[in-house]
Design a protein around this motif. Structure first.
Motif, PDB file in Angstrom:
ATOM      1  N   GLN A  99       0.830  -1.204   0.000  1.00 31.39           N
ATOM      2  CA  GLN A  99       0.000   0.000   0.000  1.00 31.39           C
ATOM      3  C   GLN A  99       0.866   1.256   0.000  1.00 31.39           C
ATOM      4  O   GLN A  99       0.563   2.213  -0.732  1.00 31.39           O
ATOM      5  N   GLU A 100       1.917   1.245   0.792  1.00 29.71           N
ATOM      6  CA  GLU A 100       2.815   2.401   0.829  1.00 29.71           C
ATOM      7  C   GLU A 100       3.464   2.612  -0.540  1.00 29.71           C
ATOM      8  O   GLU A 100       3.551   3.740  -1.028  1.00 29.71           O
ATOM      9  N   ARG A 101       3.908   1.502  -1.145  1.00 28.76           N
ATOM     10  CA  ARG A 101       4.511   1.598  -2.472  1.00 28.76           C
ATOM     11  C   ARG A 101       3.490   2.149  -3.468  1.00 28.76           C
ATOM     12  O   ARG A 101       3.803   3.034  -4.267  1.00 28.76           O
ATOM     13  N   MET A 102       2.259   1.633  -3.381  1.00 30.25           N
ATOM     14  CA  MET A 102       1.219   2.097  -4.293  1.00 30.25           C
ATOM     15  C   MET A 102       0.871   3.566  -4.026  1.00 30.25           C
ATOM     16  O   MET A 102       0.655   4.339  -4.980  1.00 30.25           O
ATOM     17  N   LYS A 103       0.850   3.971  -2.761  1.00 29.28           N
ATOM     18  CA  LYS A 103       0.577   5.375  -2.438  1.00 29.28           C
ATOM     19  C   LYS A 103       1.660   6.265  -3.043  1.00 29.28           C
ATOM     20  O   LYS A 103       1.361   7.320  -3.618  1.00 29.28           O
ATOM     21  N   THR A 104       2.909   5.829  -2.899  1.00 27.68           N
ATOM     22  CA  THR A 104       4.024   6.597  -3.459  1.00 27.68           C
ATOM     23  C   THR A 104       3.894   6.667  -4.974  1.00 27.68           C
ATOM     24  O   THR A 104       4.045   7.732  -5.579  1.00 27.68           O
ATOM     25  N   GLU A 105       3.586   5.520  -5.574  1.00 31.71           N
ATOM     26  CA  GLU A 105       3.445   5.467  -7.026  1.00 31.71           C
ATOM     27  C   GLU A 105       2.280   6.349  -7.472  1.00 31.71           C
ATOM     28  O   GLU A 105       2.400   7.098  -8.457  1.00 31.71           O
ATOM     29  N   ILE A 106       1.170   6.277  -6.748  1.00 29.79           N
ATOM     30  CA  ILE A 106       0.013   7.111  -7.084  1.00 29.79           C
ATOM     31  C   ILE A 106       0.357   8.583  -6.928  1.00 29.79           C
ATOM     32  O   ILE A 106      -0.004   9.413  -7.765  1.00 29.79           O
ATOM     33  N   SER A 107       1.079   8.889  -5.856  1.00 31.60           N
ATOM     34  CA  SER A 107       1.498  10.271  -5.642  1.00 31.60           C
ATOM     35  C   SER A 107       2.386  10.749  -6.787  1.00 31.60           C
ATOM     36  O   SER A 107       2.200  11.860  -7.309  1.00 31.60           O
ATOM     37  N   ASP A 108       3.345   9.908  -7.189  1.00 37.89           N
ATOM     38  CA  ASP A 108       4.225  10.255  -8.309  1.00 37.89           C
ATOM     39  C   ASP A 108       3.419  10.433  -9.596  1.00 37.89           C
ATOM     40  O   ASP A 108       3.627  11.397 -10.346  1.00 37.89           O
ATOM     41  N   LEU A 109       2.501   9.489  -9.844  1.00 34.52           N
ATOM     42  CA  LEU A 109       1.678   9.579 -11.049  1.00 34.52           C
ATOM     43  C   LEU A 109       0.774  10.807 -11.016  1.00 34.52           C
ATOM     44  O   LEU A 109       0.565  11.467 -12.049  1.00 34.52           O
TER      45      LEU A 109
END
Length: 169
Positions: A99-109
């Protein structure tokens, strides 16, 4: 006669006394009989109680055996539960990190998308400006073309007049 009455009285008293002793003995025998019945009933109750105690002891032993089996089963279940908890904890940790990785990825995107939207907005503004400039240039060229056509038409008219004048001269 008095002696007979006295003798009869004595005999009656003696019989009455005997009768009372017999009644007293009957009462004592009756009391003893009741005590014996009570004792017999008590023995029956005690036998039933002992039989019940034996059954209860057997039931208690059965329950103890069941309890031991249940305790072993519970220990096994606790071990399984601990394994499951451990697995759930690992899965939860993995899920949290994912989830943290996905949050970071979503934030980057999201940031990339925002930048692209800014770029698109800038391009749209420039395109709009260029479109206005192009329209203005087209209008200007159209006006110039119209003027040129008008001038050309005048030129042709003047040329034609000039030719006509030359012929007349």
């Amino acid at each position: 006669m008095e002696a007979d009455v006295s003798e009869m009285r004595n005999e009656l008293q003696s019989r009455d006394s005997l009768w009372r002793r017999i009644q007293l003995e009957c009462q004592q025998l009756h009391t003893e009989l009741l005590k014996m019945k009570e004792y017999k009933d008590m023995q029956k109750i005690q036998i039933k109680h002992q039989s019940s105690c034996v059954q209860l002891t057997e039931q208690l032993e059965d329950k103890n055996t069941e309890l031991l089996l249940f305790a072993e089963s519970q220990e096994h279940q606790e071990e399984e539960l601990n394994k499951i908890r451990s697995h759930v904890y690992r899965v939860e940790q993995s899920r949290c990190s994912e989830q943290e990785r996905m949050k970071t990825e979503i934030s980057d995107l999201t940031e990339e998308l925002r930048q692209k939207e800014i770029t698109i907005a800038t391009i749209m503004e420039k395109a709009s400006l260029l479109e206005r400039q192009l329209k203005m240039e087209l209008e200007t060229k159209h006006k110039l073309l119209t003027k040129q056509q008008l001038l050309e038409f005048r030129y042709q008219v003047i040329k034609s007049e000039n030719t006509h004048l030359k012929e007349m001269v």
